[in-house]
Write a protein that holds these residues in place. Structure first.
Motif, PDB file in Angstrom:
ATOM      1  N   ALA A  96       0.927  -1.582   0.305  1.00 24.49           N
ATOM      2  CA  ALA A  96      -0.131   0.199  -0.201  1.00 24.49           C
ATOM      3  C   ALA A  96       0.997   1.085   0.037  1.00 24.49           C
ATOM      4  O   ALA A  96       0.701   2.122  -0.559  1.00 24.49           O
ATOM      5  N   LEU A  97       2.002   1.138   0.861  1.00 26.71           N
ATOM      6  CA  LEU A  97       2.855   2.790   0.553  1.00 26.71           C
ATOM      7  C   LEU A  97       3.723   2.602  -0.502  1.00 26.71           C
ATOM      8  O   LEU A  97       3.905   3.833  -0.754  1.00 26.71           O
ATOM      9  N   ALA A  98       3.789   1.677  -0.870  1.00 26.71           N
ATOM     10  CA  ALA A  98       4.415   1.651  -2.091  1.00 26.71           C
ATOM     11  C   ALA A  98       3.527   2.269  -3.484  1.00 26.71           C
ATOM     12  O   ALA A  98       3.802   3.488  -4.529  1.00 26.71           O
ATOM     13  N   GLY A  99       2.416   2.290  -3.263  1.00 26.82           N
ATOM     14  CA  GLY A  99       1.381   2.659  -4.719  1.00 26.82           C
ATOM     15  C   GLY A  99       1.266   3.735  -3.856  1.00 26.82           C
ATOM     16  O   GLY A  99       1.003   4.943  -4.989  1.00 26.82           O
ATOM     17  N   ALA A 100       1.173   4.328  -2.639  1.00 27.20           N
ATOM     18  CA  ALA A 100       1.017   5.928  -2.507  1.00 27.20           C
ATOM     19  C   ALA A 100       2.676   6.396  -3.280  1.00 27.20           C
ATOM     20  O   ALA A 100       1.684   7.767  -3.253  1.00 27.20           O
ATOM     21  N   LEU A 101       2.945   6.078  -2.755  1.00 25.32           N
ATOM     22  CA  LEU A 101       4.622   6.773  -2.998  1.00 25.32           C
ATOM     23  C   LEU A 101       5.559   6.298  -4.223  1.00 25.32           C
ATOM     24  O   LEU A 101       6.740   6.417  -4.271  1.00 25.32           O
ATOM     25  N   SER A 102       4.042   5.852  -5.303  1.00 23.22           N
ATOM     26  CA  SER A 102       4.886   5.465  -6.511  1.00 23.22           C
ATOM     27  C   SER A 102       5.822   6.243  -7.041  1.00 23.22           C
ATOM     28  O   SER A 102       6.295   6.122  -7.837  1.00 23.22           O
ATOM     29  N   ASP A 103       5.843   7.428  -7.108  1.00 19.70           N
ATOM     30  CA  ASP A 103       5.993   8.735  -7.933  1.00 19.70           C
ATOM     31  C   ASP A 103       7.308   9.798  -6.827  1.00 19.70           C
ATOM     32  O   ASP A 103       7.438  10.802  -7.513  1.00 19.70           O
ATOM     33  N   TRP A 104       7.548   9.010  -5.839  1.00 23.66           N
ATOM     34  CA  TRP A 104       8.890   9.721  -5.174  1.00 23.66           C
ATOM     35  C   TRP A 104       9.574   9.017  -4.521  1.00 23.66           C
ATOM     36  O   TRP A 104       9.811   7.326  -4.744  1.00 23.66           O
ATOM     37  N   GLU A 105      10.958   9.767  -4.746  1.00 22.66           N
ATOM     38  CA  GLU A 105      12.216   8.771  -4.901  1.00 22.66           C
ATOM     39  C   GLU A 105      13.198   9.386  -3.300  1.00 22.66           C
ATOM     40  O   GLU A 105      12.919  11.242  -3.445  1.00 22.66           O
ATOM     41  N   VAL A 106      14.037   9.518  -3.246  1.00 19.25           N
ATOM     42  CA  VAL A 106      15.077   9.957  -2.557  1.00 19.25           C
ATOM     43  C   VAL A 106      16.033  10.541  -3.264  1.00 19.25           C
ATOM     44  O   VAL A 106      15.904  10.086  -4.137  1.00 19.25           O
ATOM     45  N   ASP A 107      16.901  11.892  -2.926  1.00 21.51           N
ATOM     46  CA  ASP A 107      17.644  12.449  -4.110  1.00 21.51           C
ATOM     47  C   ASP A 107      18.049  12.301  -4.299  1.00 21.51           C
ATOM     48  O   ASP A 107      19.019  11.152  -3.065  1.00 21.51           O
ATOM     49  N   SER A 108      19.493  12.816  -5.004  1.00 25.75           N
ATOM     50  CA  SER A 108      20.545  12.022  -4.995  1.00 25.75           C
ATOM     51  C   SER A 108      21.753  11.847  -4.034  1.00 25.75           C
ATOM     52  O   SER A 108      21.978  10.782  -4.093  1.00 25.75           O
ATOM     53  N   PRO A 109      21.928  13.107  -3.576  1.00 24.40           N
ATOM     54  CA  PRO A 109      23.106  13.222  -2.983  1.00 24.40           C
ATOM     55  C   PRO A 109      23.315  12.742  -1.464  1.00 24.40           C
ATOM     56  O   PRO A 109      23.300  11.493  -0.803  1.00 24.40           O
ATOM     57  N   TYR A 110      21.446  11.788  -0.786  1.00 24.16           N
ATOM     58  CA  TYR A 110      21.079  11.052   0.003  1.00 24.16           C
ATOM     59  C   TYR A 110      21.809   9.932   0.177  1.00 24.16           C
ATOM     60  O   TYR A 110      22.016   9.101   0.417  1.00 24.16           O
ATOM     61  N   ARG A 111      21.102   9.283  -1.941  1.00 24.76           N
ATOM     62  CA  ARG A 111      21.563   7.928  -1.957  1.00 24.76           C
ATOM     63  C   ARG A 111      23.818   8.078  -2.138  1.00 24.76           C
ATOM     64  O   ARG A 111      23.594   6.404  -1.716  1.00 24.76           O
ATOM     65  N   GLU A 112      24.114   8.843  -2.296  1.00 26.71           N
ATOM     66  CA  GLU A 112      25.196   8.981  -2.878  1.00 26.71           C
ATOM     67  C   GLU A 112      25.861   8.674  -0.942  1.00 26.71           C
ATOM     68  O   GLU A 112      27.273   7.937  -1.095  1.00 26.71           O
ATOM     69  N   HIS A 113      25.272   9.685  -0.081  1.00 28.83           N
ATOM     70  CA  HIS A 113      25.953   9.703   0.957  1.00 28.83           C
ATOM     71  C   HIS A 113      25.929   7.674   1.689  1.00 28.83           C
ATOM     72  O   HIS A 113      26.454   8.004   2.377  1.00 28.83           O
ATOM     73  N   ILE A 114      24.665   7.196   1.272  1.00 26.81           N
ATOM     74  CA  ILE A 114      24.667   5.599   1.617  1.00 26.81           C
ATOM     75  C   ILE A 114      25.517   5.355   1.042  1.00 26.81           C
ATOM     76  O   ILE A 114      26.184   4.326   2.508  1.00 26.81           O
ATOM     77  N   ARG A 115      25.940   4.875   0.086  1.00 19.41           N
ATOM     78  CA  ARG A 115      26.328   4.460  -0.376  1.00 19.41           C
ATOM     79  C   ARG A 115      28.086   4.300   0.233  1.00 19.41           C
ATOM     80  O   ARG A 115      28.589   3.460   0.547  1.00 19.41           O
ATOM     81  N   GLN A 116      28.053   5.825   0.295  1.00 19.02           N
ATOM     82  CA  GLN A 116      29.532   5.946   1.423  1.00 19.02           C
ATOM     83  C   GLN A 116      29.303   5.332   2.515  1.00 19.02           C
ATOM     84  O   GLN A 116      30.999   4.960   3.119  1.00 19.02           O
ATOM     85  N   LEU A 117      28.773   5.675   3.038  1.00 20.78           N
ATOM     86  CA  LEU A 117      28.656   4.615   5.011  1.00 20.78           C
ATOM     87  C   LEU A 117      28.539   3.467   4.264  1.00 20.78           C
ATOM     88  O   LEU A 117      29.400   2.797   5.589  1.00 20.78           O
ATOM     89  N   ILE A 118      28.112   2.628   3.394  1.00 19.97           N
ATOM     90  CA  ILE A 118      28.403   1.132   3.435  1.00 19.97           C
ATOM     91  C   ILE A 118      29.339   0.672   2.926  1.00 19.97           C
ATOM     92  O   ILE A 118      30.371  -0.304   3.642  1.00 19.97           O
ATOM     93  N   ALA A 119      30.106   1.263   2.553  1.00 18.46           N
ATOM     94  CA  ALA A 119      32.065   1.477   1.997  1.00 18.46           C
ATOM     95  C   ALA A 119      32.672   1.412   2.917  1.00 18.46           C
ATOM     96  O   ALA A 119      33.243   0.557   2.923  1.00 18.46           O
ATOM     97  N   ARG A 120      32.336   2.424   3.573  1.00 19.86           N
ATOM     98  CA  ARG A 120      33.509   2.322   4.972  1.00 19.86           C
ATOM     99  C   ARG A 120      32.406   1.579   5.981  1.00 19.86           C
ATOM    100  O   ARG A 120      33.882   0.254   6.372  1.00 19.86           O
ATOM    101  N   THR A 121      31.213   1.014   5.881  1.00 22.67           N
ATOM    102  CA  THR A 121      31.397  -0.191   6.634  1.00 22.67           C
ATOM    103  C   THR A 121      31.768  -1.798   6.438  1.00 22.67           C
ATOM    104  O   THR A 121      32.449  -2.384   7.249  1.00 22.67           O
ATOM    105  N   ARG A 122      31.687  -1.822   5.209  1.00 20.73           N
ATOM    106  CA  ARG A 122      32.598  -2.903   4.342  1.00 20.73           C
ATOM    107  C   ARG A 122      33.964  -2.745   4.989  1.00 20.73           C
ATOM    108  O   ARG A 122      34.189  -4.077   5.454  1.00 20.73           O
ATOM    109  N   GLU A 123      34.513  -1.942   5.074  1.00 21.19           N
ATOM    110  CA  GLU A 123      35.951  -1.777   5.291  1.00 21.19           C
ATOM    111  C   GLU A 123      35.988  -2.286   6.831  1.00 21.19           C
ATOM    112  O   GLU A 123      36.506  -2.848   7.551  1.00 21.19           O
ATOM    113  N   ILE A 124      34.748  -1.829   8.108  1.00 18.34           N
ATOM    114  CA  ILE A 124      35.001  -2.084   9.549  1.00 18.34           C
ATOM    115  C   ILE A 124      34.784  -3.706   9.381  1.00 18.34           C
ATOM    116  O   ILE A 124      36.290  -4.062  10.315  1.00 18.34           O
ATOM    117  N   GLU A 125      34.182  -4.061   9.027  1.00 16.40           N
ATOM    118  CA  GLU A 125      33.911  -5.539   9.079  1.00 16.40           C
ATOM    119  C   GLU A 125      34.444  -6.317   8.470  1.00 16.40           C
ATOM    120  O   GLU A 125      35.385  -7.495   8.866  1.00 16.40           O
TER     121      GLU A 125
END
Length: 625
Positions: free
Chosen positions: A356-385
Motif C-alpha cells: 500500500a505504501l509503495a502504491g501511495a509513493l509510486s512517484d517519489w524517491e529520495v534525492d541523489s545526494p542522499y543515495r550517494e551518502h548511503i553508498r559511502q557509509l556502506i563502503a566504510r562499513t564494509r572496510e570495518i567488517e
C-alpha cells in the motif's frame, strides 16, 4: 449427538492431531507432534494417550523425547520461528519441577511472540490425596499450584479441572496460537487425575479444523497519513523487524527500497529480509549495530518501522535516533507496536502495508545526494567488517575471525543459530545474511541455553538446510543435553563450540561499568580470596560433547577451523567443532550505547570513572514524543 468415550488426555491428543493452520491458501499441520518427558503426573495421562495413538493409529501425533523440559520448549520455538509462526509443537511435562522447568521457555516464546503449546501436569483436581509428591501447599488458597507461575508468561492460561472444560479451552488455545497479534506461550494446565478421567466427547470436537491466519488490510486513510510523512522526508530510514520476515514481505520490502531509495536497517529478527549486499541494505541497527545504520539513524527525519517492537537494543536505549525532529511511521500487525514512539500507526500485515505504501509513493524517491551518502557509509562499513574478519589476532584467534571464516564457509541457505553472550552483538554487526531464515538469533529474551535445543527444532522444521549452532562455553554449560536428542533422532546439526573460559560479553560489560570483570571468568578460587582469579579450570567441553554422542573436531587456528567446518559440512551425523578464542577480544568497534546503570557512589576508582562516562551518555537519551 454422536459421542465417543475417551479420557481427557486421549481427547486432547485426538483433537491436536486434527488442527491445521492456513495462510494464502497453504495449509499445514498446526501441531505436528508432542515433545515430552514423562513422570508420575503425565505418564498415565498424556503418555498413555500418545502410546495408544501410536499403537492404534487413531491419531497422528508423534512423540519426541527431550532431555530437558526447558530445552523442548526452545526446540518448539525454533521450529515455529522457521515456519513463520504457522506451526509449533506441544510440550508435556510432569508435575512440579518438570513443569516449572518450562517457565523460562514460556517467557522466551511470549517475549519473542512465537507460538508454543505447553501442557504442564498439575496436582489432583479432586484433592483426594493432598498433599501429593511435589505439591506446593499455599496457605492463601487450596487452588494455588506452582503452575500459576505460567500465568505471567503465557498469552493464554487455563486449568482444566473437569474433562468438559477442555472443549472451550482447547479451541481458545488454537485461536491464540494462530493470532499474529496475540501469539506466544499458550498453557493448558492438566491435573493428573483429570488427564485419566473418562468423558463422552462430542465427535464433532475432533473434526479437521483449519485456523485461518489472515492478513489485516491497512486502512486507506492511515496509508495516506503515513505516505505524507514519508513524502516530506529528506533522510528517511527503514527498520525491518521480525514481522517483515514472518509475514513473508521480503520481496515487497526489497522492491519498495529499490523504488524509493530508502535504506533498510534490520533488527536481529529482521536480518535477512533484505540481503546484506543489496544496495539499500545498511546492516543491523542500535547498540550493536553497524556503522552505516547508526550513522543514518542519527540523521533520520522519518523512520519507517516494519514489524519491529523497538527493543532498547534497537533504539540504543533511546539514543540512536538523534534528529530532534525525528518522526516515526510504524507498520505493524499489533497496535501495541504501531503506536510506539508517538508514531503514525499503520496497523496491518507487513506485506500488504508495504504494498500500500509503495502504491501511495509510486512517484517519489529520495534525492541523489542522499543515495550517494548511503553508498559511502556502506563502503566504510564494509572496510570495518573486513578488518574484524582479518585482524590476525594471536596466539588465540579473535571471535570475529571465526565469524569471518564461518561467513565464508556457509552457503546462503545455511542457518546459523545463536542467542546470548558476546556473539549476538558481533553477529548483528558482522553477519552477512542473504536469506531470511539463514540468521536465527533469539535476542528478545537473550536466553542462554537456547542454542543447542533450537538447533533440533530448526533442523526438524527444514531438513533441507544445513543448521549450524553457534554457542559459547557459558551457554553450552547451561544446556547442552539436547545433543543427545539430535543423535537419537538422526538429525545432522553442526555445533560450533567457542571456548574462551568465561563470560566474554558480561566480562566486557562489567569492565566498561567499572566492575573489573568480577565473577565472569571460569577460574579456581585463589586461596581465601573472594575473587575467582586462580588458574583456568580443567574443563573439557569437547569430551563432554563426545560423551553425548556427537562427533568432535578440534581447531586451534582460523585455518584449522575452516578445514574442520568443511569436514563437518560433509558429515552425516551431528558434529561439534571445538575452537578456542581470546576471552578479551578484540570485538567489533561500538557505534552506539546501551543503558546499564552504574553505581552512583563507589569506593572503587574504576566504578567512579565509569559513572562519569555513563552520566555523559545519559544526556543523549530522550523519549520520542
Amino acid at each position: 449427538m454422536n459421542t465417543v468415550r475417551l479420557t481427557t488426555a486421549q481427547a486432547l491428543v485426538r483433537f491436536l492431531a486434527n488442527q491445521y493452520s492456513e495462510r494464502d491458501g497453504q495449509e499445514q499441520r498446526l501441531i505436528p507432534g508432542v515433545w515430552g518427558i514423562f513422570g508420575h503426573g503425565n505418564v498415565a495421562g498424556i503418555g498413555q494417550a500418545l502410546l495408544q495413538a501410536a499403537v492404534t493409529q487413531e491419531a497422528d501425533l508423534p512423540y519426541y523425547l527431550a532431555r530437558n523440559e526447558q530445552g523442548m520448549v526452545h526446540a518448539s520455538v525454533a521450529y515455529a520461528k522457521m515456519r513463520d509462526r504457522l506451526a509449533t509443537f506441544a510440550c508435556t511435562a510432569s508435575t512440579g519441577p518438570g513443569s516449572t522447568n518450562m517457565i523460562t521457555g514460556a517467557a522466551l516464546a511470549t517475549t519473542n511472540r512465537i507460538p508454543v503449546l505447553l501442557l504442564p501436569s498439575d496436582m489432583f483436581a479432586t484433592r483426594a490425596a493432598d498433599p501429593v509428591l511435589q505439591q506446593l501447599e499455599d496457605t492463601r488458597g487450596g487452588d494455588v499450584t506452582v503452575n500459576d507461575a505460567f500465568r505471567a508468561v503465557s498469552k493464554y492460561f487455563d486449568r482444566i479441572s473437569r474433562p468438559e472444560q477442555l472443549i472451550p479451552a482447547a479451541l481458545a488455545a488454537m485461536r491464540v496460537l494462530t493470532d499474529p497479534v496475540e501469539t506466544g506461550a499458550v498453557t493448558l494446565s492438566l491435573p493428573q487425575d483429570v488427564q485419566a478421567e473418562a468423558y463422552d466427547w462430542p465427535v464433532a470436537f475432533f473434526r479437521r479444523r483449519a485456523w485461518h491466519v489472515g492478513r489485516p488490510v491497512p486502512e486507506p486513510a492511515a496509508v495516506q497519513r503515513a505516505a505524507r510523512l514519508l513524502r516530506n522526508a529528506r533522510k528517511p530510514l527503514i527498520v525491518a523487524g521480525g514481522g517483515a520476515v514472518y509475514s513473508g514481505a521480503e520481496t515487497q520490502l526489497r522492491a519498495f527500497a529499490e523504488a524509493t531509495g530508502i535504506p533498510v536497517a534490520d533488527t536481529h529478527a529482521g536480518k535477512g529480509a533484505v540481503a546484506w549486499d543489496h544496495p539499500c541494505a545498511v546492516g543491523g541497527i542500535g547498540s550493536t549495530g553497524s556503522y552505516a545504520a547508526n550513522e543514518l539513524a542519527k540523521e533520520a527525519d522519518v523512520v519507517l518501522g516494519v514489524g519491529t517492537r523497538y527493543s532498547d537494543f534497537t533504539t540504543a536505549s533511546h539514543t540512536v535516533f538523534g534528529n530532534p525532529d525525528v518522526a516515526f511511521v510504524n507498520l505493524n500487525v499489533a497496535r501495541l507496536d504501531a503506536v510506539k514512539h508517538s508514531a503514525e500507526p499503520l496497523v496491518a500485515d507487513a506485506r500488504l502495508g508495504i504494498e500500500a505504501l509503495a502504491g501511495a509513493l509510486s512517484d517519489w524517491e529520495v534525492d541523489s545526494p542522499y543515495r550517494e551518502h548511503i553508498r559511502q557509509l556502506i563502503a566504510r562499513t564494509r572496510e570495518i567488517e573486513d578488518r574484524c574478519f582479518t585482524v590476525g589476532h594471536g596466539p588465540l584467534p579473535a571471535q570475529t575471525e571465526i565469524l569471518g571464516a564461518l561467513n565464508d564457509v556457509l552457503g546462503d541457505r545455511d542457518v546459523v543459530i545463536n542467542a546470548a553472550g558476546s556473539m549476538p552483538g558481533d553477529l548483528q554487526q558482522l553477519w552477512r545474511a542473504r536469506d531470511p531464515k539463514a540468521y536465527h538469533v533469539e535476542y528478545a529474551y537473550s536466553c542462554m541455553g537456547y542454542e543447542v535445543a533450537a538447533g533440533v527444532g530448526a533442523k526438524m522444521a527444514d531438513p533441507s538446510r544445513e543448521v549450524v549452532v553457534l554457542v559459547g562455553d557459558g551457554s553450552y554449560l547451561m544446556m547442552a543435553q539436547e545433543i543427545v536428542t539430535m543423535v537419537s533422532e538422526g538429525l545432522k546439526v553442526i555445533v560450533v563450540l567457542v571456548q574462551n573460559h568465561g563470560f566474554a560479553s558480561i566480562g566486557a560489560l562489567s569492565e566498561s561499568l567499572g566492575s573489573q570483570r568480577f565473577g565472569t571468568k571460569y577460574r579456581f578460587r585463589n586461596g581465601g580470596s573472594g575473587l575467582l582469579d586462580g588458574d583456568v579450570l580443567p574443563v573439557d567441553l569437547a569430551a563432554n560433547a563426545s560423551s553425548l554422542g556427537a562427533d568432535v573436531l578440534h581447531a586451534t587456528s582460523v585455518d584449522e577451523f575452516r578445514t574442520a567446518m568443511e569436514k563437518a559440512r560433509a558429515a552425516t551425523r551431528t558434529t561439534v567443532v571445538h575452537v578456542e578464542t581470546d576471552l578479551y577480544g578484540p570485538n567489533p568497534p561500538g557505534h552506539a550505547w546501551w543503558d546499564v546503570p552504574v553505581a552512583q557512589t563507589s569506593a572503587l576508582d574504576t566504578t567512579r570513572a565509569a559513572y562519569e562516562t555513563y552520566a555523559a551518555h545519559k544526556q543523549a537519551q530522550r523519549p520520542y514524543l
